[in-house]
Design a protein around this motif. Structure first.
Motif, PDB file in Angstrom:
ATOM      1  N   LEU A 443       0.554  -1.127  -0.223  1.00  0.00           N
ATOM      2  CA  LEU A 443      -0.439  -0.094   0.366  1.00  0.00           C
ATOM      3  C   LEU A 443       1.011   1.381   0.486  1.00  0.00           C
ATOM      4  CD1 LEU A 443      -3.233  -0.971   3.391  1.00  0.00           C
ATOM      5  CD2 LEU A 443      -2.788  -0.666   0.354  1.00  0.00           C
ATOM      6  N   GLN A 444       2.291   1.285   1.256  1.00  0.00           N
ATOM      7  CA  GLN A 444       3.067   2.639   0.643  1.00  0.00           C
ATOM      8  C   GLN A 444       3.223   2.447  -0.905  1.00  0.00           C
ATOM      9  OE1 GLN A 444       5.869   2.925   3.678  1.00  0.00           O
ATOM     10  NE2 GLN A 444       4.998   1.032   4.876  1.00  0.00           N
ATOM     11  N   PHE A 445       3.659   1.980  -1.651  1.00  0.00           N
ATOM     12  CA  PHE A 445       4.181   1.864  -2.662  1.00  0.00           C
ATOM     13  C   PHE A 445       3.619   1.660  -4.236  1.00  0.00           C
ATOM     14  CE2 PHE A 445       8.092  -0.645  -1.868  1.00  0.00           C
ATOM     15  CZ  PHE A 445       9.040  -0.646  -2.965  1.00  0.00           C
ATOM     16  N   LEU A 446       2.134   1.666  -3.424  1.00  0.00           N
ATOM     17  CA  LEU A 446       0.801   2.113  -4.176  1.00  0.00           C
ATOM     18  C   LEU A 446       0.133   3.650  -4.332  1.00  0.00           C
ATOM     19  CD1 LEU A 446      -2.166   1.805  -6.252  1.00  0.00           C
ATOM     20  CD2 LEU A 446      -3.316   1.383  -3.300  1.00  0.00           C
ATOM     21  N   LYS A 506      -6.460  -1.453   1.474  1.00  0.00           N
ATOM     22  CA  LYS A 506      -6.547  -0.378   1.555  1.00  0.00           C
ATOM     23  C   LYS A 506      -8.084   0.220   2.792  1.00  0.00           C
ATOM     24  CE  LYS A 506      -5.997   4.354  -0.413  1.00  0.00           C
ATOM     25  NZ  LYS A 506      -6.578   5.118  -1.494  1.00  0.00           N
ATOM     26  N   LYS A 507      -9.375  -0.395   2.288  1.00  0.00           N
ATOM     27  CA  LYS A 507      -9.860  -0.362   3.186  1.00  0.00           C
ATOM     28  C   LYS A 507      -9.976  -0.397   4.597  1.00  0.00           C
ATOM     29  CE  LYS A 507     -13.493   1.647   1.844  1.00  0.00           C
ATOM     30  NZ  LYS A 507     -13.358   2.636   1.498  1.00  0.00           N
ATOM     31  N   GLN A 508      -9.619  -1.271   4.289  1.00  0.00           N
ATOM     32  CA  GLN A 508      -9.303  -2.621   5.978  1.00  0.00           C
ATOM     33  C   GLN A 508      -8.837  -1.281   6.274  1.00  0.00           C
ATOM     34  OE1 GLN A 508      -7.795  -6.417   5.238  1.00  0.00           O
ATOM     35  NE2 GLN A 508     -10.185  -7.247   6.209  1.00  0.00           N
ATOM     36  N   PHE A 509      -7.599  -1.127   6.140  1.00  0.00           N
ATOM     37  CA  PHE A 509      -6.708   0.319   7.134  1.00  0.00           C
ATOM     38  C   PHE A 509      -7.149   1.260   7.184  1.00  0.00           C
ATOM     39  CE2 PHE A 509      -3.878  -2.423   5.529  1.00  0.00           C
ATOM     40  CZ  PHE A 509      -2.808  -2.639   6.281  1.00  0.00           C
ATOM     41  N   GLU A 510      -8.026   1.882   6.213  1.00  0.00           N
ATOM     42  CA  GLU A 510      -8.981   2.554   6.536  1.00  0.00           C
ATOM     43  C   GLU A 510      -9.941   2.838   7.242  1.00  0.00           C
ATOM     44  OE1 GLU A 510     -10.441   3.833   2.867  1.00  0.00           O
ATOM     45  OE2 GLU A 510      -8.502   4.818   2.170  1.00  0.00           O
ATOM     46  N   THR A 514     -11.748   2.784  12.930  1.00  0.00           N
ATOM     47  CA  THR A 514     -13.166   2.888  13.476  1.00  0.00           C
ATOM     48  C   THR A 514     -13.810   2.385  13.881  1.00  0.00           C
ATOM     49  OG1 THR A 514     -14.422   3.397  11.276  1.00  0.00           O
ATOM     50  CG2 THR A 514     -13.256   5.407  12.125  1.00  0.00           C
ATOM     51  N   ILE A 515     -12.868   0.981  13.941  1.00  0.00           N
ATOM     52  CA  ILE A 515     -13.275   0.157  14.176  1.00  0.00           C
ATOM     53  C   ILE A 515     -13.988  -0.590  15.610  1.00  0.00           C
ATOM     54  CG2 ILE A 515     -11.565  -1.876  15.408  1.00  0.00           C
ATOM     55  CD1 ILE A 515     -11.960  -3.494  13.244  1.00  0.00           C
ATOM     56  N   MET A 516     -13.432   0.480  16.708  1.00  0.00           N
ATOM     57  CA  MET A 516     -14.189   0.282  17.458  1.00  0.00           C
ATOM     58  C   MET A 516     -15.551   1.131  18.182  1.00  0.00           C
ATOM     59  SD  MET A 516     -12.167  -1.774  19.531  1.00  0.00           S
ATOM     60  CE  MET A 516     -12.511  -1.706  20.842  1.00  0.00           C
ATOM     61  N   HIS A 517     -16.111   1.826  17.139  1.00  0.00           N
ATOM     62  CA  HIS A 517     -17.482   2.434  17.459  1.00  0.00           C
ATOM     63  C   HIS A 517     -18.324   1.608  17.345  1.00  0.00           C
ATOM     64  CE1 HIS A 517     -15.851   6.292  16.389  1.00  0.00           C
ATOM     65  NE2 HIS A 517     -15.371   6.068  15.151  1.00  0.00           N
ATOM     66  N   ASP A 518     -19.527   1.483  18.249  1.00  0.00           N
ATOM     67  CA  ASP A 518     -21.097   1.236  18.588  1.00  0.00           C
ATOM     68  C   ASP A 518     -21.255   0.304  17.375  1.00  0.00           C
ATOM     69  OD1 ASP A 518     -20.591   2.015  20.627  1.00  0.00           O
ATOM     70  OD2 ASP A 518     -22.481   3.372  21.012  1.00  0.00           O
ATOM     71  N   ASP A 519     -21.334   1.270  16.363  1.00  0.00           N
ATOM     72  CA  ASP A 519     -21.668   0.124  15.133  1.00  0.00           C
ATOM     73  C   ASP A 519     -20.840  -0.455  14.107  1.00  0.00           C
ATOM     74  OD1 ASP A 519     -21.352   2.653  14.609  1.00  0.00           O
ATOM     75  OD2 ASP A 519     -22.697   3.397  12.659  1.00  0.00           O
TER      76      ASP A 519
END
Length: 743
Positions: A443-446, A506-510, A514-519
């Protein structure tokens, strides 16, 4: 006396020092009388109820005493049972102590028996080793190894240490003996097959091959348990799996040669020639692969080690040599940009050949493991950006940057040299990082590629500003073709598997932040609406925005050139032209020649300068604008007699439409307004007059139906009325009609 004192104190409190307060005395007397009556009443009531309550209380006490007696007897019974149980438990405890003693003695006996078993095996091993019976020696060792593995779950630490030490001792003794025999056998086989021995692979006797297989099988069985294998001391090599003993012995002479040639002050040990040791590793793998697969692999299978791939083990051992060498080299050459870049290039080339041609498992660590170490990876990606920027400068500043690439396939796209070179630059970067195992590194090279694409767009925009002149004579068409070609290629890249995986990561890293939000736990990592998106969407959008802007500029310029040559044609005397009956043969209107010629020139220039998809878009936009222009500036602003209407229809159908008809079979669709206007201008006067009356008196739906009957579908009813009223014969008849009505 106490009561008397209390009475006196009460009177003192109530009356105080006022002696004439007789009303207070009277109230006190009344209250006392009242209290006295209440006490007497209560005493009389109590005297009647007390005997019954006393009887009830006595009964309850008797019941409680009976219950207490029952509980006492029950407790006594339980105590007797407890004493009996305790007496029985004491007897059981005495028996249990005896049982425990027996168990302890039994375990001690087994312990001593196991120790004796180990000693017996040691004696057998010693006898076999002295007598030179390798097969019996290895068989006893296998039994000892299995016993060692079984006892590892025991809590007897001393016993485990004893058997481990015993196993290690005999391993070393047997290994020493077998290595001597193995070395002699390898010398007979002229191993390794390189240098002067490169042709020895085809000269082996059956006896030497058989002897080699027997000793190799013994070595396979001589493996130590996993928990006893020494881990590598090197930080990098500790990540590599330990190879089996036969492969380690086969690698040993190659390792000695590698260290001899590529360490110290040897002429072959040059930092500016890392390809030398990489090539040597690859050569050794190629020279020995077939022999390992045909000779050694069947031995491993027969020894029950089918899960071991001998060729892969052999490659892994050699790759570990290259890894250690590369790590030591990069620690020094990282301070020299040219040497560092050259070393990285050769390392990546080695990785590609190793995995692409020699089929080294992609999941196994290889040479890029060194390159992705933090101190080297940061340097690597910095150098990539530096050299990519320099290469892009060279591409755009080349004298032939905007020349078209030859070739039938690229002719319609009019691919420029700079666009192809830039895409090759991006593709090269992709090839260099595709083998990186970690998504974060890729991803850094991307991100670097996306940055280069945006920088390329900005540079193109700067070139436009520096060379601004007539759009079709400037770099604008070439830049347009470049933008379009790069966008198309990036779209095709975006839907390939490697870039789709990068989009997912990339979507996983983004979303990770916010993975600890309630939803967060109820939402997917990638939205269902994003399945058709790619990693290049943002940069493609910017490229297409610039492309659209340039297309508008070219379209405006072409349209302005055409309209500038149409002034005489727009001001033609359409109301005073000769009727078609008075003309032998119709020809193009003289005042329109310059406009039509300019249309031809501009279409030719667009076709020669723009890629086919861009040209199609350009001429279609031009046709639609000309259609509206002819309607507004010629048809609606002039009056037409019969000859003028017929001449205009001739100019449109026989001259204008064929110019665009070279590029489509349905050109009437792009000049629908002008073609329908000619239909209205050339209708029979009676029909035209009747159509005007109908349109003026009918509602909108009826107007649409009536116009459709006469093949008018694009013009509105109001515009159709305006066109009809530009006819001189209609105006003449209208004036006659009004005069007749007045008379």
């Amino acid at each position: 006396m106490d009561v008397k004192v209390k009475v006196i104190e009460m009177f003192n409190d109530k009356l105080g020092y006022v002696f004439n307060n007789f009303k207070m005395i009277k109230e006190m007397h009344t209250n006392l009388e009242h209290n006295k009556n209440k006490v007497e009443e209560y005493l009389s009531l109590a005297s009647s109820e007390v005997p019954s309550r006393i009887q009830e209380t006595i009964k309850e006490v008797n019941d409680i005493m009976k219950s207490a007696d029952r509980l006492k007897k029950s407790c006594e019974f339980i105590c007797i049972n407890i004493k009996k149980k305790l007496e029985q438990e004491n007897k059981i405890c005495e028996v249990q102590d005896t049982i425990d003693d027996i168990t302890y003695l039994a375990r001690l006996f087994l312990y001593l028996q196991f120790v004796q078993f180990i000693e017996d095996i040691s004696v057998e091993l010693e006898v076999s080793l002295i007598s030179g019976n390798d097969e019996a020696c290895v068989s006893s060792y296998v039994i000892l190894k299995e016993s060692c593995q079984n006892v590892q779950i025991s809590l007897c630490t001393n016993l485990k240490n004893y058997i481990n030490n015993t196993l290690q001792f005999w391993y070393n003794q047997i290994k020493k003996n077998l290595i001597e025999e193995y070395s002699e056998t390898l010398k007979t086989l002229k191993w390794p097959f390189c240098g002067n021995n490169s042709q020895a692979i085809n000269t082996h006797t059956q006896e030497s091959i058989t002897r080699f297989k027997i000793i190799t099988q013994h070595l396979f069985h001589l493996q130590l348990p996993d928990n006893m294998i020494d881990k590598r001391s090197s930080e990098f090599l500790s990540s590599f799996s330990t190879v089996c003993l036969p492969v380690a012995l086969l690698i040993h002479p190659l390792k000695q040669r590698f260290l001899y040639h590529f360490t110290g002050i040897k002429q072959t040990n040059r930092r500016d020639k890392p390809e030398w040791f990489f090539t040597q590793i690859l050569t050794w793998i190629k020279n020995h692969s077939e022999w390992l697969e045909n000779i050694v692999q069947p031995v491993a299978d027969a020894a029950g080690l089918k899960n071991i791939n001998i060729k892969v083990e052999f490659m892994r051992a050699l790759v570990s040599l290259a890894v250690e060498k590369l790590n030591s080299e990069l620690c020094i050459v990282q301070y020299d940009d040219s040497l560092f870049a050259h070393t990285v290039d050769e390392a990546l080339g080695f990785e590609r050949e190793l995995k692409g041609i020699l089929l080294y498992p992609s999941a196994d660590l290889a040479i890029v493991f060194v390159l992705t170490q933090p101190q080297f990876f940061i340097k690597w990606i910095t150098m990539e950006k530096k050299y990519a920027t320099e290469k892009m400068d060279a591409i755009l500043s080349s004298e032939t940057a905007w020349s078209r690439l030859p070739g039938f396939e690229t002719d319609e796209m009019k691919v420029t040299e700079c666009s192809e070179a830039f895409l090759i630059l991006l593709s090269t970067i992709s090839d260099r990082y595709n083998h990186l195992p970690q998504p974060g590194h890729r991803l850094q090279f991307l991100d670097l590629q996306l940055e280069l694409i945006d920088d390329f767009r900005v540079r193109l925009l700067q070139l436009l500003r520096e060379n601004y002149k007539d759009p079709l004579l400037s770099l604008m068409p070439s830049i347009l073709n470049t933008l379009y070609y790069v966008s198309i290629v990036l779209q095709n890249w975006g839907i390939t598997v490697p870039f789709l995986k990068l989009y997912f990561f990339k979507k996983q890293f983004e979303n990770f932040g916010t993975i600890m939000h309630d939803d967060a736990f109820t939402k997917p990592l990638v939205d269902d609406n994003e399945h058709n998106l790619t990693v290049f969407d943002e940069v493609i959008s910017l490229l297409q925005r610039l492309e659209k802007k340039l297309m508008i500029e070219i379209g405006d310029s072409v349209f302005a050139e055409i309209t500038a040559k149409s002034k005489l044609y727009c001001n033609e005397k359409w109301f005073a032209m000769s009727s078609e009956k008075d003309v032998v043969s119709l020809s193009i209107t003289a005042s329109g020649c310059s406009m039509f010629q300019e249309i031809v020139n501009q279409l030719h220039a667009l076709h020669n300068s723009l890629a086919l998809p861009l040209f199609e878009q350009s001429w279609q936009n031009l046709a639609i604008r000309l259609d509206q222009y002819l309607l507004d500036e010629i048809i609606l602003r002039n009056k037409f007699n019969t000859g003028g209407a017929f001449q205009l229809q001739f100019d449109i159908k026989r001259n204008l439409l064929p110019l665009f008809g070279l590029y489509t079979n349905k050109i009437e669709l792009y000049f629908a307004l002008t073609v329908e206007a000619c239909i209205l201008l050339n209708m029979l006067p009676g029909a035209a007059f009747l159509l005007i009356e109908t349109l003026e008196n009918a509602d909108e739906d009826t107007r649409t139906e009536i116009l459709a009957d006469v093949k008018i579908q694009q013009l509105t009813s109001n515009t159709a009325l305006k066109i009809l009223k530009t006819r001189m014969d209609i105006n003449y008849r209208s004036q006659e009609q009004k005069s007749f009505e007045i008379d």
